[in-house]
Scaffold this motif. Structure first.
Motif, PDB file in Angstrom:
ATOM      1  N   ASP A  47       0.980  -1.064   0.259  1.00 15.74           N
ATOM      2  CA  ASP A  47       0.222  -0.348   0.210  1.00 15.74           C
ATOM      3  C   ASP A  47       0.169   1.648   0.675  1.00 15.74           C
ATOM      4  N   ALA A  48       1.511   1.201   0.860  1.00 14.11           N
ATOM      5  CA  ALA A  48       3.042   2.635   0.879  1.00 14.11           C
ATOM      6  C   ALA A  48       3.255   2.788  -0.473  1.00 14.11           C
ATOM      7  N   LYS A  49       3.560   1.379  -0.953  1.00 16.92           N
ATOM      8  CA  LYS A  49       4.896   1.301  -2.888  1.00 16.92           C
ATOM      9  C   LYS A  49       3.207   2.415  -3.806  1.00 16.92           C
ATOM     10  N   ASP A  82       4.163   5.671  -5.022  1.00 13.73           N
ATOM     11  CA  ASP A  82       3.864   5.962  -6.895  1.00 13.73           C
ATOM     12  C   ASP A  82       2.635   6.766  -7.262  1.00 13.73           C
ATOM     13  N   ARG A  83       1.817   6.479  -6.696  1.00 11.56           N
ATOM     14  CA  ARG A  83       0.965   7.618  -7.214  1.00 11.56           C
ATOM     15  C   ARG A  83       0.632   9.313  -6.471  1.00 11.56           C
ATOM     16  N   LEU A 107       3.547  10.526  -6.716  1.00 11.60           N
ATOM     17  CA  LEU A 107       5.041  10.460  -7.621  1.00 11.60           C
ATOM     18  C   LEU A 107       4.196  10.596  -9.136  1.00 11.60           C
ATOM     19  N   ASP A 108       3.478  10.535  -9.095  1.00 12.93           N
ATOM     20  CA  ASP A 108       2.509  10.426 -10.234  1.00 12.93           C
ATOM     21  C   ASP A 108       2.284  11.497 -10.818  1.00 12.93           C
ATOM     22  N   GLU A 109       1.264  12.330  -9.705  1.00 19.71           N
ATOM     23  CA  GLU A 109       0.858  13.179  -9.565  1.00 19.71           C
ATOM     24  C   GLU A 109       1.642  14.256  -9.565  1.00 19.71           C
ATOM     25  N   ALA A 110       2.999  14.487  -9.037  1.00 17.78           N
ATOM     26  CA  ALA A 110       3.829  15.222  -8.406  1.00 17.78           C
ATOM     27  C   ALA A 110       4.152  15.619 -10.188  1.00 17.78           C
ATOM     28  N   ASP A 111       4.555  14.294 -10.765  1.00  8.48           N
ATOM     29  CA  ASP A 111       5.414  14.569 -12.361  1.00  8.48           C
ATOM     30  C   ASP A 111       4.248  14.797 -13.066  1.00  8.48           C
ATOM     31  N   GLN A 112       2.786  14.444 -13.047  1.00  9.93           N
ATOM     32  CA  GLN A 112       2.185  15.225 -13.487  1.00  9.93           C
ATOM     33  C   GLN A 112       1.999  16.849 -13.784  1.00  9.93           C
ATOM     34  N   ALA A 113       1.580  17.348 -12.450  1.00  9.78           N
ATOM     35  CA  ALA A 113       1.941  18.729 -12.329  1.00  9.78           C
ATOM     36  C   ALA A 113       3.340  19.792 -12.367  1.00  9.78           C
TER      37      ALA A 113
END
Length: 164
Positions: free
Chosen positions: A83-85, A89-90, A92-98
């Motif tokens: 769950d932590a991983k 990842d979620r 990190l993906d949101e940060a990349d998208q932002a």
């Protein structure tokens, strides 16, 4: 030799009576007490054996429950790691998208500022060119020539701007 007399017979009778009295009032109660004590000791030993067996059964149950708890804790820890991983990842993906959106917005803003600056520079250059042309024409021609030169310049500046 042995002599049988009346005292010997009385002594024998006394011994038999004494034996019967002792048997009734001493030996039987004493035997009953000893039997009860033997029964109580046997019951105590049986109870101790039963308690020992029950303790071993409980120990086995606790050990199996402890083993199950260890397995459950290992499973829970593994699930928590998963769950932590996934959360990592979620995020990190949101940060990349932002970050990508911010970069795109910044590029668009830069492009708009560049276009605005180019238009402003063209307007200033055109104004300076008109002013210079006006001064030159004034010296050579007159007001009509100034207007024609100004119109010609605007036409060329507009065509150059539309090509870009």
């Amino acid at each position: 030799m042995l002599r049988l007399d009346f005292n010997l017979v009385l002594t024998m009778i006394n011994l038999v009576v004494l034996y019967l009295i002792l048997r009734k009032f001493l030996f039987r109660p004493l035997m009953n007490i000893m039997e009860q004590r033997r029964t109580m000791i046997a019951d105590g030993l049986q109870h101790a054996e039963d308690t020992k067996k029950e303790a071993y059964a409980l120990k086995s149950q606790y050990e199996s429950a402890l083993g199950g708890a260890k397995e459950e804790s290992t499973r829970i820890i593994g699930q928590a790691k998963k769950d932590a991983k996934a959360e990592y990842d979620r995020i990190l993906d949101e940060a990349d998208q932002a970050a990508g959106k911010l970069m795109k917005d910044a590029r668009e803003t830069i492009d708009l500022e560049k276009e605005k600056t180019l238009r402003d520079m063209q307007s200033e250059v055109a104004a300076l060119a008109v002013s210079a042309a006006k001064k030159m024409v004034k010296q050579q021609y007159g007001a009509d020539a100034d207007q024609a030169a100004y119109d010609q310049f605007l036409k060329e500046a507009g065509d150059a701007h539309d090509d870009k």
